[in-house]
Each structure stands twice: as C-alpha cells, then as structure tokens.
Scaffold this active site. Structure first.
Site, PDB file in Angstrom:
ATOM      1  N   GLN A 113       0.846  -1.193   0.000  1.00  0.00           N
ATOM      2  CA  GLN A 113       0.000   0.000   0.000  1.00  0.00           C
ATOM      3  C   GLN A 113       0.885   1.248   0.000  1.00  0.00           C
ATOM      4  O   GLN A 113       0.376   2.360  -0.064  1.00  0.00           O
ATOM      5  CB  GLN A 113      -0.881   0.011   1.255  1.00  0.00           C
ATOM      6  CG  GLN A 113      -1.822  -1.181   1.354  1.00  0.00           C
ATOM      7  CD  GLN A 113      -2.562  -1.206   2.684  1.00  0.00           C
ATOM      8  OE1 GLN A 113      -2.046  -1.629   3.721  1.00  0.00           O
ATOM      9  NE2 GLN A 113      -3.777  -0.730   2.676  1.00  0.00           N
ATOM     10  N   HIS A 131      -1.256   1.352  -4.516  1.00  0.00           N
ATOM     11  CA  HIS A 131      -1.628   2.773  -4.591  1.00  0.00           C
ATOM     12  C   HIS A 131      -0.679   3.579  -5.458  1.00  0.00           C
ATOM     13  O   HIS A 131      -0.640   4.798  -5.359  1.00  0.00           O
ATOM     14  CB  HIS A 131      -1.701   3.364  -3.180  1.00  0.00           C
ATOM     15  CG  HIS A 131      -2.767   2.735  -2.338  1.00  0.00           C
ATOM     16  ND1 HIS A 131      -2.780   2.776  -0.965  1.00  0.00           N
ATOM     17  CD2 HIS A 131      -3.873   2.020  -2.691  1.00  0.00           C
ATOM     18  CE1 HIS A 131      -3.834   2.120  -0.504  1.00  0.00           C
ATOM     19  NE2 HIS A 131      -4.511   1.647  -1.534  1.00  0.00           N
ATOM     20  N   GLY A 230       2.676  -4.102   8.979  1.00  0.00           N
ATOM     21  CA  GLY A 230       2.657  -2.655   9.204  1.00  0.00           C
ATOM     22  C   GLY A 230       1.494  -1.922   8.578  1.00  0.00           C
ATOM     23  O   GLY A 230       1.671  -0.859   8.008  1.00  0.00           O
ATOM     24  N   SER A 231       0.316  -2.496   8.695  1.00  0.00           N
ATOM     25  CA  SER A 231      -0.869  -1.769   8.231  1.00  0.00           C
ATOM     26  C   SER A 231      -1.981  -1.956   9.246  1.00  0.00           C
ATOM     27  O   SER A 231      -2.196  -3.056   9.750  1.00  0.00           O
ATOM     28  CB  SER A 231      -1.338  -2.292   6.867  1.00  0.00           C
ATOM     29  OG  SER A 231      -2.577  -1.689   6.516  1.00  0.00           O
ATOM     30  N   SER A 232      -2.690  -0.887   9.543  1.00  0.00           N
ATOM     31  CA  SER A 232      -3.836  -0.998  10.439  1.00  0.00           C
ATOM     32  C   SER A 232      -5.080  -1.377   9.644  1.00  0.00           C
ATOM     33  O   SER A 232      -6.155  -1.514  10.212  1.00  0.00           O
ATOM     34  CB  SER A 232      -4.052   0.322  11.181  1.00  0.00           C
ATOM     35  OG  SER A 232      -4.167   1.362  10.238  1.00  0.00           O
ATOM     36  N   LEU A 274       8.745  -4.142  13.199  1.00  0.00           N
ATOM     37  CA  LEU A 274       8.817  -5.008  12.023  1.00  0.00           C
ATOM     38  C   LEU A 274      10.225  -5.442  11.642  1.00  0.00           C
ATOM     39  O   LEU A 274      10.440  -6.588  11.243  1.00  0.00           O
ATOM     40  CB  LEU A 274       8.156  -4.291  10.847  1.00  0.00           C
ATOM     41  CG  LEU A 274       6.641  -4.372  10.935  1.00  0.00           C
ATOM     42  CD1 LEU A 274       5.982  -3.139  10.354  1.00  0.00           C
ATOM     43  CD2 LEU A 274       6.158  -5.616  10.222  1.00  0.00           C
TER      44      LEU A 274
END
Ligand SMILES: [Zn+2]
Length: 296
Positions: A113, A131, A230-232, A274
C-alpha cells in the site's frame, strides 16, 4: 539440550504469533501485504506512528486535485518539500528480510500500500504497488508518464530555495506548509503537452485500477498464507484482501504495532517492531526452524 531461541521480545502472544509466522513462511507461497508501518524504520513517519506524527487534516482528494489550480499548487508545493524525505529514504531491515524471503521462495509475492518505492529499492522486483508510486508522474491530458526525479529538477529550477526549511512529512510525501508559502509556489506543466501533471499514485476519492486489484486477488487466491506487515487496514483497498483470504480459509498473520481492522480474521498477531520481527523470522526460516520448541 535445546539451543535457546533468540527473540525480539514481547508478550507470550507475540512469541506464539512469531512461531506461526515462521511455520507459514517455511511452508512457502506466502503473500505479503505491506503498509506504512513497514517504512517507519526508514524514517518515513506513519500516519499514526509512535512518534506522534499523527496527520493533521485529511489528504487531498482526486476531485480537489483535478478541480482547482489552487489545490494543485498546494499539493505540489507540499509534495516538493516532502519529496526530500521520500527520495532520501532507504530500505530498512524489514524490507531486506522480505526480499531475502522472496529470493528463497518463501514469499511468493509482495503487495504494498506504500507509495515510497522502498520494496523496489530493496531489490524486490514485481511488487504490486496497490496505490502507485511517488517516483512516477503522469500527465492527465496525454497520459505520458515521467520520472519524479526529472520533474523535481524542473520544480527546483522554478522554486529555488523553496524547501530549505524543516517540515513535517506524511507517508505520502505530503509536507505541512503555511498558505503563504504555498501561494508563492510555481507548478510545472507536462513538458510534452502543457497538461496537468499528477503523481502516479491513487488519491483518496480515486479507485485502484481494476486490473491491479484483480492481480492482487489472483495472488491472494494462489497464496498459502497472507501476511500483513505494518498496516492498520484502515482503508478497504487493503482490508478486502484480508477478508478474501479469510473467506477462502487461507491463514492470515498480522504483524503490526497496534490494533487493526483485520484482527478478528487473523490466525495470529505479532505486535512488535517489524525490522526485528522479520529479521528474526527470516533467520529461523533459514535455519530450518521447525516445531514449537519453546512455546509457553
Ligand atoms: Zn502531457
């Protein structure tokens, strides 16, 4: 006698999550979905990072950008300043571990992303940039694409000294500037046709191109597991792949410091930094780690 297993620390749940992650990686065919949290250790702040660089205001929408010259001036002025941070960032231990696992065949594909290009900079070819990428610009009139480096030189010629001061930068390369500064910025048009240039990224209010989404579904369909890094999972553009995997019975592991919208769908979670987690996971996979030795 067992050799003690090095651990990046954390709770018992983190240790179990790490073991699940290693077991899935060892099984190969893992698809990675990465987000802004993977790049914070490269100095690109997360929208809601621990450093407190919470974004103020909402990002510019596609409709605003295309609808007004003043909005485009504001976008490019802020982006011109923020670009220094993006262009100067280097891949961190997390990106390098992902690339190592990809080369060894444990990771079959990377979907990101992030628009910072750091997977590519780490050597990962063929990462799907969901993206888009800040390193490219596209003309909205003639559709030619060009490099951001070249546009950056032109913007610098038009706006010498503009970005000398410090600025807070968001992960999409957007720096926070006063309106007064923005008003003095000169935007560069397409060198070929004079049209409006846009970074080759998906803005809010704009859809991810359908073939790109389709490609991601195919990768997730073929995956043995989906690992979120590492993405919410705040936006649907990433969350839908987690839901898709979970519906198909494909295990999902989430490595993220903080809660995510996909937590209830995850087989395991690791809430640790991470770089350390991925380095350790890659080490254990390399060492042929197997079984559950050391599980509490
Ligand atoms: Zn053009």
């Amino acid at each position: 006698m067992g050799v003690p297993v090095a651990s990046p620390g954390g709770t018992a749940a983190d240790a179990v999550g790490l073991e699940v992650l290693v077991r899935l990686l060892a099984g190969r065919g893992v698809v990675v979905l990465s987000g802004a949290g993977l790049s914070t250790e490269s100095g690109i702040p997360d929208y809601r990072g621990e450093t407190g660089s919470r974004r103020r205001g909402v990002p510019m929408t596609y409709q605003e950008f295309t609808g007004s010259e003043a909005a485009r001036r504001r976008y490019w002025a802020r982006s011109h300043v923020g670009w220094r941070t993006i262009a100067g960032a280097e891949p961190n231990a997390g990106h390098r571990a992902v690339e190592q696992l990809r080369r060894s065949g444990h990771v079959s594909a990377v979907i990101t992303q992030n628009v910072d290009g750091l997977h590519r900079a780490a050597g990962t070819r063929g990462a799907v940039e969901l993206h888009g990428a800040l390193h490219r610009v596209v003309c909205l009139a003639c559709r030619r694409t060009g490099s951001r480096e070249e546009l950056d030189r032109r913007l610098e010629e038009l706006n010498g000294g503009f970005r000398d001061g410090p600025a807070r930068v968001n992960p999409d390369g957007d720096a926070e500037l006063s309106q007064e500064l923005v008003d003095g910025f000169r935007v560069a048009p397409c060198a070929a046709c004079g049209g409006v240039l846009k970074p080759d990224v998906v803005f809010f209010g704009e859809s991810v191109p359908r073939p790109r989404v389709q490609r991601c579904y195919e990768l997730v369909d073929a995956a043995q597991a989906l690992v979120v890094l590492g993405s919410s999972l705040t936006v649907m553009s990433g969350l839908r792949f987690v839901r898709h995997a979970a519906r198909a019975g494909t295990p999902v592991v989430i490595v993220n410091q903080g809660a995510t919208r996909g937590d209830e769908l995850a087989a395991a979670r690791v809430a640790l930094p991470l770089g350390a987690v991925l380095t350790e996971a890659a080490r254990r996979v390399r060492a042929g780690w197997r079984g559950y030795a050391g599980t509490p």
